[in-house]
Design a protein around this motif. Structure first.
Motif: not given
Length: 75
Positions: A43-56
């Motif tokens: 999830t943190p990797e996806i959040a960084a890739k998408l520029g979104q919050d990992a919690h969301a």
């Protein structure tokens, strides 16, 4: 019964079909999120890739997993 650690091939096919049906129903960001997660990204990797919050993203993934369970897959 299957040997320890092995799944019933029919169960694997059923789960794969449920995932395919869910993906076919998803659009845009939800589909991209699930596809990235299925590639093995955390999830943190996806959040960084998408520029979104990992919690969301975790919350969205949780809702999508629930949909998958309701569609007949286990996870």
């Amino acid at each position: 019964t299957e040997p320890a650690g092995e799944e019933d091939p029919a169960a694997v096919v059923e789960r794969t079909d449920a995932i395919a049906r869910l993906l076919a129903e998803l659009e845009g960001p939800d589909r991209e999120l699930v596809e990235l997660r299925l590639t093995g990204l955390e999830t943190p990797e996806i959040a960084a890739k998408l520029g979104q919050d990992a919690h969301a993203l975790r919350a969205r993934l949780s809702r999508l997993r629930r949909r998958l369970r309701e569609a007949g897959g286990e996870e």
